[in-house]
Design an enzyme around this catalytic site. Structure first.
Site, PDB file in Angstrom:
ATOM      1  N   LYS A   2       0.079  -7.811  12.998  1.00  0.00           N
ATOM      2  CA  LYS A   2      -0.964  -6.902  12.509  1.00  0.00           C
ATOM      3  C   LYS A   2      -2.257  -7.210  13.259  1.00  0.00           C
ATOM      4  O   LYS A   2      -2.679  -8.368  13.310  1.00  0.00           O
ATOM      5  CB  LYS A   2      -1.143  -7.098  10.998  1.00  0.00           C
ATOM      6  CG  LYS A   2      -2.068  -6.071  10.361  1.00  0.00           C
ATOM      7  CD  LYS A   2      -2.102  -6.192   8.835  1.00  0.00           C
ATOM      8  CE  LYS A   2      -2.977  -5.105   8.233  1.00  0.00           C
ATOM      9  NZ  LYS A   2      -2.999  -5.110   6.772  1.00  0.00           N
ATOM     10  N   GLU A  15      -1.874 -28.560  28.356  1.00  0.00           N
ATOM     11  CA  GLU A  15      -3.125 -29.323  28.298  1.00  0.00           C
ATOM     12  C   GLU A  15      -2.990 -30.560  27.420  1.00  0.00           C
ATOM     13  O   GLU A  15      -3.798 -31.470  27.483  1.00  0.00           O
ATOM     14  CB  GLU A  15      -4.254 -28.434  27.770  1.00  0.00           C
ATOM     15  CG  GLU A  15      -4.757 -27.434  28.802  1.00  0.00           C
ATOM     16  CD  GLU A  15      -5.988 -26.692  28.315  1.00  0.00           C
ATOM     17  OE1 GLU A  15      -7.056 -27.313  28.192  1.00  0.00           O
ATOM     18  OE2 GLU A  15      -5.873 -25.487  28.037  1.00  0.00           O
ATOM     19  N   TYR A  19      -8.305   0.402  -3.705  1.00  0.00           N
ATOM     20  CA  TYR A  19      -7.075   0.885  -4.340  1.00  0.00           C
ATOM     21  C   TYR A  19      -6.263  -0.317  -4.766  1.00  0.00           C
ATOM     22  O   TYR A  19      -6.552  -1.456  -4.383  1.00  0.00           O
ATOM     23  CB  TYR A  19      -6.257   1.751  -3.366  1.00  0.00           C
ATOM     24  CG  TYR A  19      -5.731   0.961  -2.201  1.00  0.00           C
ATOM     25  CD1 TYR A  19      -6.519   0.723  -1.078  1.00  0.00           C
ATOM     26  CD2 TYR A  19      -4.460   0.398  -2.240  1.00  0.00           C
ATOM     27  CE1 TYR A  19      -6.056  -0.032  -0.026  1.00  0.00           C
ATOM     28  CE2 TYR A  19      -3.992  -0.367  -1.184  1.00  0.00           C
ATOM     29  CZ  TYR A  19      -4.793  -0.583  -0.085  1.00  0.00           C
ATOM     30  OH  TYR A  19      -4.331  -1.347   0.944  1.00  0.00           O
ATOM     31  N   THR A  48       0.824  -1.212   0.000  1.00  0.00           N
ATOM     32  CA  THR A  48       0.000   0.000   0.000  1.00  0.00           C
ATOM     33  C   THR A  48       0.853   1.254   0.000  1.00  0.00           C
ATOM     34  O   THR A  48       0.448   2.295  -0.518  1.00  0.00           O
ATOM     35  CB  THR A  48      -0.949  -0.029   1.221  1.00  0.00           C
ATOM     36  OG1 THR A  48      -1.788  -1.163   1.081  1.00  0.00           O
ATOM     37  CG2 THR A  48      -1.804   1.210   1.326  1.00  0.00           C
ATOM     38  N   THR A  81       1.576  -4.279   4.342  1.00  0.00           N
ATOM     39  CA  THR A  81       1.400  -4.604   5.770  1.00  0.00           C
ATOM     40  C   THR A  81       0.888  -6.030   5.995  1.00  0.00           C
ATOM     41  O   THR A  81       1.070  -6.578   7.072  1.00  0.00           O
ATOM     42  CB  THR A  81       0.394  -3.630   6.445  1.00  0.00           C
ATOM     43  OG1 THR A  81      -0.863  -3.721   5.775  1.00  0.00           O
ATOM     44  CG2 THR A  81       0.899  -2.205   6.431  1.00  0.00           C
ATOM     45  N   ASP A  82       0.246  -6.617   4.958  1.00  0.00           N
ATOM     46  CA  ASP A  82      -0.412  -7.921   5.183  1.00  0.00           C
ATOM     47  C   ASP A  82       0.561  -9.002   5.647  1.00  0.00           C
ATOM     48  O   ASP A  82       0.219  -9.823   6.501  1.00  0.00           O
ATOM     49  CB  ASP A  82      -1.111  -8.395   3.895  1.00  0.00           C
ATOM     50  CG  ASP A  82      -2.360  -7.589   3.579  1.00  0.00           C
ATOM     51  OD1 ASP A  82      -2.764  -6.762   4.415  1.00  0.00           O
ATOM     52  OD2 ASP A  82      -2.928  -7.788   2.485  1.00  0.00           O
TER      53      ASP A  82
END
Ligand code: ASP
Length: 354
Positions: A190, A311, A51, A38, A117-118
């Site tokens: 993120k 567990e 976009y 981006t 950013t992903d």
């Protein structure tokens, strides 16, 4: 003026210029590697939600933030121009190779990588394990495209250059600079799909902060990295397939078995809670572990550790616990681990140390 006086004046001038040059040290050389995202995105208008990532080239990125030239001598290279949802092994291997080449050059002080950013947390963590230098390697990104109202990319880029040019950034592993915060590659994640304040380092906190280029470090990153990492891409041309399977109410073993049938050599479970899953999924996973598929239990919960033998009896079932790593970073570590070994004790040690 006599000849002697002229020679004297010239000498004084030369000395003065020399002193001025000495007082102002040369700016460090920082190389910018652009991969897309981006931060290089563009929309049809400044308030449009839709976009396309990866529209703007590295030269345009540099030209958009001329102020960064006061912090470092910059030059750019385009590695790819993709949305980071499309990040892939080919780009990763090329990026890591180029970063290693650049940081080995004596005149390069640091590297800035622009990214989406992903998957920035995965790329940062991958580089954190395979870059062989203490020099600053800093990833940055933005949540809003370059054409948006209040685009966040330019200041993030400026701050990333400030960190890469800062001597104190050396030896802190690969860093991610976004929204005034400096994160370690192993800690950030993120947390919001659209908010500018999306990245947190929830378990171990920030490495530092950077505001309008003013850098403050608090500590080093968590986990072994870069020059202390046992992992290397020397001789590596492909990375083994590792898939992530999410646990949820009523999950069975179908996707676990399907992933192995598709070629996975390792599996990461994004478990519920402390890396848990239904009895049926445990049974399917243990059966795959018995066949030599390395199975790591992580958690779909955004923060907290997945403890060994809490567990579930990992010793008996043949599982590895991810400890502080989320599923997507566990996958990165497991892929690199599988280039070296299938030994479960050794792989558990990697999760402990990295
Ligand atoms: N999809 C974009 C990417 O990761 C999102 C972003 O960069 O913020 O490339």
């Amino acid at each position: 003026m006599s000849r002697q006086r002229v020679v004297l004046s010239v000498l004084v001038l030369v000395l003065l210029c020399g002193a001025a040059a000495a007082a102002e040290p040369a700016l460090p050389n920082v190389v910018v590697l652009a991969t897309g995202g981006t931060i290089a995105g563009a929309a049809g208008s400044d308030v449009q939600a839709g976009y396309a990532s990866g529209q703007v080239g590295v030269e345009q990125l540099l030209a958009a933030v001329p102020q960064a030239k006061n912090l470092a001598v910059l030059r750019g290279e385009q590695i790819s121009n993709i949305g980071s949802q499309d990040m892939n092994d080919e780009v990763w291997l090329e990026l890591a190779r180029r970063v290693n080449e650049l940081v080995a050059m004596p005149d390069v002080a640091g590297v800035v990588i622009t990214h989406g950013t992903d998957t920035i947390e995965e790329t940062a963590y991958f580089l954190n394990l395979v870059v062989k230098s203490k020099k600053p390697v800093v990833l940055t990104a933005s949540m809003r495209p370059s054409t948006a109202l209040s685009a966040d990319g330019p200041l993030n880029f400026y701050n990333a250059v400030a960190v890469a040019a800062n001597r104190d950034a050396a030896g802190r592993g690969v860093l991610v600079v976004i929204n005034d915060w400096i994160h370690g590659a192993s800690s950030l994640t993120k947390t919001s799909t659209t908010a500018v304040q999306t990245f947190l380092s929830p378990l171990s906190g920030l490495v530092g902060t950077v505001a309008y280029g003013e850098v403050e470090f608090y500590r080093g990153p968590v986990g072994r990295n870069t020059v202390d990492s046992e992992f290397s891409l020397d001789g590596v041309t492909t990375l083994p397939r590792v898939d992530i399977i999410m646990a949820y109410e009523n999950v069975d073993g179908a996707l676990i078995d399907a992933a192995v049938a598709a070629g996975a050599k390792g599996l990461v479970i994004a478990g519920v809670g402390n890396g848990n899953m239904t009895q049926e999924a445990v049974k399917a996973l243990a059966a795959q572990a018995k066949k030599g598929i390395v199975c790591v239990r992580s958690s779909r919960v955004v923060t907290g550790r997945v403890g060994r033998n809490v567990e579930l009896d990992d010793d008996a079932l043949g599982f590895v616990a991810s400890l502080g790593l989320n599923p997507q970073k566990s996958r990165v570590l497991l892929r690199l681990a599988l280039t070296k070994t299938k030994d479960l004790k050794q792989i558990q040690r990697y999760f402990d140390e990295y």
